[in-house]
Design a protein around this motif. Sequence first.
Motif, PDB file in Angstrom:
ATOM      1  N   ASP A  17     104.766 107.796 113.085  1.00 39.53           N
ATOM      2  CA  ASP A  17     103.967 107.345 111.938  1.00 39.53           C
ATOM      3  C   ASP A  17     102.822 108.303 111.628  1.00 39.53           C
ATOM      4  O   ASP A  17     102.373 108.398 110.483  1.00 39.53           O
ATOM      5  CB  ASP A  17     103.412 105.943 112.206  1.00 39.53           C
ATOM      6  CG  ASP A  17     104.498 104.874 112.201  1.00 39.53           C
ATOM      7  OD1 ASP A  17     105.589 105.151 111.674  1.00 39.53           O
ATOM      8  OD2 ASP A  17     104.238 103.779 112.734  1.00 39.53           O
ATOM      9  N   LYS A  18     102.356 109.004 112.640  1.00 40.14           N
ATOM     10  CA  LYS A  18     101.254 109.953 112.448  1.00 40.14           C
ATOM     11  C   LYS A  18     101.637 111.080 111.502  1.00 40.14           C
ATOM     12  O   LYS A  18     100.804 111.580 110.722  1.00 40.14           O
ATOM     13  CB  LYS A  18     100.821 110.532 113.792  1.00 40.14           C
ATOM     14  CG  LYS A  18      99.715 111.566 113.691  1.00 40.14           C
ATOM     15  CD  LYS A  18      99.400 112.184 115.041  1.00 40.14           C
ATOM     16  CE  LYS A  18      98.348 113.284 114.914  1.00 40.14           C
ATOM     17  NZ  LYS A  18      98.079 113.957 116.206  1.00 40.14           N
ATOM     18  N   LEU A  19     102.911 111.512 111.543  1.00 37.17           N
ATOM     19  CA  LEU A  19     103.347 112.658 110.759  1.00 37.17           C
ATOM     20  C   LEU A  19     104.235 112.296 109.572  1.00 37.17           C
ATOM     21  O   LEU A  19     104.242 113.019 108.570  1.00 37.17           O
ATOM     22  CB  LEU A  19     104.106 113.651 111.649  1.00 37.17           C
ATOM     23  CG  LEU A  19     103.348 114.272 112.815  1.00 37.17           C
ATOM     24  CD1 LEU A  19     104.233 115.289 113.530  1.00 37.17           C
ATOM     25  CD2 LEU A  19     102.054 114.933 112.357  1.00 37.17           C
ATOM     26  N   ALA A  20     105.000 111.231 109.684  1.00 39.12           N
ATOM     27  CA  ALA A  20     105.991 110.895 108.662  1.00 39.12           C
ATOM     28  C   ALA A  20     105.362 110.649 107.295  1.00 39.12           C
ATOM     29  O   ALA A  20     104.567 109.722 107.121  1.00 39.12           O
ATOM     30  CB  ALA A  20     106.778 109.658 109.097  1.00 39.12           C
ATOM     31  N   GLY A  21     105.691 111.520 106.344  1.00 38.83           N
ATOM     32  CA  GLY A  21     105.163 111.366 104.994  1.00 38.83           C
ATOM     33  C   GLY A  21     103.673 111.585 104.889  1.00 38.83           C
ATOM     34  O   GLY A  21     103.043 111.148 103.932  1.00 38.83           O
ATOM     35  N   LYS A  22     103.091 112.271 105.875  1.00 42.48           N
ATOM     36  CA  LYS A  22     101.638 112.442 105.944  1.00 42.48           C
ATOM     37  C   LYS A  22     101.233 113.921 105.797  1.00 42.48           C
ATOM     38  O   LYS A  22     102.036 114.829 105.993  1.00 42.48           O
ATOM     39  CB  LYS A  22     101.108 111.925 107.281  1.00 42.48           C
ATOM     40  CG  LYS A  22     101.456 110.473 107.571  1.00 42.48           C
ATOM     41  CD  LYS A  22     100.643 109.526 106.724  1.00 42.48           C
ATOM     42  CE  LYS A  22     101.027 108.067 106.965  1.00 42.48           C
ATOM     43  NZ  LYS A  22     101.245 107.685 108.342  1.00 42.48           N
ATOM     44  N   ILE A  23      99.946 114.106 105.479  1.00 47.64           N
ATOM     45  CA  ILE A  23      99.342 115.433 105.422  1.00 47.64           C
ATOM     46  C   ILE A  23      98.236 115.482 106.460  1.00 47.64           C
ATOM     47  O   ILE A  23      97.272 114.725 106.377  1.00 47.64           O
ATOM     48  CB  ILE A  23      98.760 115.745 104.034  1.00 47.64           C
ATOM     49  CG1 ILE A  23      99.827 115.578 102.948  1.00 47.64           C
ATOM     50  CG2 ILE A  23      98.185 117.164 103.998  1.00 47.64           C
ATOM     51  CD1 ILE A  23      99.272 115.649 101.533  1.00 47.64           C
ATOM     52  N   GLU A  24      98.372 116.353 107.444  1.00 47.90           N
ATOM     53  CA  GLU A  24      97.317 116.551 108.439  1.00 47.90           C
ATOM     54  C   GLU A  24      96.405 117.681 107.972  1.00 47.90           C
ATOM     55  O   GLU A  24      96.892 118.707 107.484  1.00 47.90           O
ATOM     56  CB  GLU A  24      97.913 116.948 109.793  1.00 47.90           C
ATOM     57  CG  GLU A  24      98.397 115.817 110.645  1.00 47.90           C
ATOM     58  CD  GLU A  24      98.533 116.249 112.089  1.00 47.90           C
ATOM     59  OE1 GLU A  24      97.888 115.650 112.967  1.00 47.90           O
ATOM     60  OE2 GLU A  24      99.293 117.198 112.352  1.00 47.90           O
ATOM     61  N   THR A  25      95.123 117.487 108.113  1.00 49.21           N
ATOM     62  CA  THR A  25      94.163 118.549 107.830  1.00 49.21           C
ATOM     63  C   THR A  25      93.425 118.857 109.114  1.00 49.21           C
ATOM     64  O   THR A  25      92.732 117.993 109.660  1.00 49.21           O
ATOM     65  CB  THR A  25      93.172 118.152 106.730  1.00 49.21           C
ATOM     66  OG1 THR A  25      93.901 117.864 105.522  1.00 49.21           O
ATOM     67  CG2 THR A  25      92.191 119.288 106.440  1.00 49.21           C
ATOM     68  N   LEU A  26      93.597 120.068 109.621  1.00 49.39           N
ATOM     69  CA  LEU A  26      93.081 120.433 110.935  1.00 49.39           C
ATOM     70  C   LEU A  26      91.997 121.499 110.811  1.00 49.39           C
ATOM     71  O   LEU A  26      92.122 122.443 110.032  1.00 49.39           O
ATOM     72  CB  LEU A  26      94.220 120.967 111.811  1.00 49.39           C
ATOM     73  CG  LEU A  26      95.413 120.026 111.993  1.00 49.39           C
ATOM     74  CD1 LEU A  26      96.528 120.727 112.762  1.00 49.39           C
ATOM     75  CD2 LEU A  26      95.005 118.739 112.683  1.00 49.39           C
ATOM     76  N   GLY A  27      90.946 121.316 111.583  1.00 49.81           N
ATOM     77  CA  GLY A  27      89.840 122.260 111.535  1.00 49.81           C
ATOM     78  C   GLY A  27      89.162 122.425 112.862  1.00 49.81           C
ATOM     79  O   GLY A  27      89.777 122.255 113.928  1.00 49.81           O
ATOM     80  N   ILE A  28      87.880 122.694 112.815  1.00 49.00           N
ATOM     81  CA  ILE A  28      87.161 123.052 114.026  1.00 49.00           C
ATOM     82  C   ILE A  28      87.079 121.892 115.017  1.00 49.00           C
ATOM     83  O   ILE A  28      87.093 122.098 116.226  1.00 49.00           O
ATOM     84  CB  ILE A  28      85.757 123.597 113.680  1.00 49.00           C
ATOM     85  CG1 ILE A  28      85.188 124.378 114.879  1.00 49.00           C
ATOM     86  CG2 ILE A  28      84.817 122.480 113.198  1.00 49.00           C
ATOM     87  CD1 ILE A  28      84.107 125.342 114.503  1.00 49.00           C
ATOM     88  N   ASN A  29      87.023 120.681 114.516  1.00 44.61           N
ATOM     89  CA  ASN A  29      86.970 119.533 115.420  1.00 44.61           C
ATOM     90  C   ASN A  29      88.304 119.255 116.093  1.00 44.61           C
ATOM     91  O   ASN A  29      88.377 118.431 117.012  1.00 44.61           O
ATOM     92  CB  ASN A  29      86.461 118.300 114.689  1.00 44.61           C
ATOM     93  CG  ASN A  29      84.964 118.374 114.434  1.00 44.61           C
ATOM     94  OD1 ASN A  29      84.207 118.781 115.305  1.00 44.61           O
ATOM     95  ND2 ASN A  29      84.540 118.010 113.238  1.00 44.61           N
ATOM     96  N   ASP A  30      89.360 119.919 115.647  1.00 40.98           N
ATOM     97  CA  ASP A  30      90.669 119.844 116.304  1.00 40.98           C
ATOM     98  C   ASP A  30      90.943 121.110 117.115  1.00 40.98           C
ATOM     99  O   ASP A  30      92.055 121.301 117.614  1.00 40.98           O
ATOM    100  CB  ASP A  30      91.773 119.685 115.247  1.00 40.98           C
ATOM    101  CG  ASP A  30      91.505 118.541 114.288  1.00 40.98           C
ATOM    102  OD1 ASP A  30      91.674 117.389 114.707  1.00 40.98           O
ATOM    103  OD2 ASP A  30      91.099 118.812 113.136  1.00 40.98           O
TER     104      ASP A  30
END
Length: 409
Positions: free
Chosen positions: A329-342
């Motif tokens: 569910d975390k990835l399915a049909g989703k947009i992850e935005t990753l930055g310095i806190n990741d």
Amino acid sequence: MKKSALLLLGASILTLASCGARGNDEDPNAIKIALVTDSGTLNDHNFNQTSWEAVNAWAVENGGGKVENQVVSNGSVLTKYYQPTATGNVFTTAERVSAVKAAADWGAKFIVLPGYLFQPVVKQIQESSKYKDIHFLALDCKNQDSDNEDKEFTLKSNVSMTQYQEEQAGFMAGYGAVKEGLRKLGFVGGMAVPAVTRYGYGYIQGAEKAATELSLADNAIDMQYYYSGKFASTDEATAFATNWYNAGTETIFACGGAVYNSVTTALSGLSDKSGKTWIGVDTNQHADTSIKPEGTRELLLTSAMKGLGESIKSALNDWKKNNYEKFSDKLAGKIETLGINDDAVALPTPETTGDEDCWGFKNFTIEQYKTLVSQMKAGTITVSADTDTKPSVTKVQVTYHNTTSTDKK
């Protein structure tokens, strides 16, 4: 995900991967993973290459055989890549869709799509039942049809997208350059796509922040800024970089696929290279011993990195965990935005990369860098991700060249 604990069917497609025919020793039940490039080459020494190496590394770690001729062609996990061929020097959405079709016809069940130009491709392939059982990871993408006024569309559950806060990585590079003592900076971007623009505008903001902390005068930092319009080396980009270096520019941020080679070619051609450096992108380019021309890798100041490899491996692990049938569910049909806190954007240090000579700074220290990272994580320092408006600065005088250039069709 934590980094620290942490690319036309038939003749119109160039496929450099074991000819696609199944060998006698190929497992007919093997998991097949493909990557399609957008317009750049596979061996671009940063974005596409880093993505492809992550695909191959994951395949080997999960039952594939050895990497031979750039692919994994035996074992229980196989890999293959596709490069659309331009028509009249233009890469179109139709050609990218055809390349995805070729990967699907090969039997790929997971396809990596690195690059913003895949946004309209995702929109189209979602509408075909041919791809309903294939999982897609689109990097640097969001659910907007860039061929149709950026109209939003809904992602299906077999698609996951990842974006990065490149402005933060660019900020760190610009900040470090000015803290190093450099006052004449350059930026050579590839296509003016959002990720490249975020890197560039972050670079400007970082230079401004460092100049402010140093109490430099207004316009104390000179920056030349240019997009070549291609993720490749061009004569025009080389000429810009050469002229800038000869006019006193001390470092140039080379941002966008193989466009870096225009900067390294310009640098290599200087009769006096003292005090001249360049900045890499996406990955630790100092670790790439095949960087050309010879001797330019050693002149790398730093690289503004993002966690491409980690994102790909994380998505593949997620898919595997779900029996190669779906995303969580975390990835399915989703947009992850990753930055310095990741821990998904960074500058390379010997401690985090194992590359003892990757830190090209002499005055800007690793301790100062760690302090900067802490401040950014805490929100004490923030970086704008706006790509529509040029950064407002007083300490940095930016001269923009050809900033609307793009070969996107």
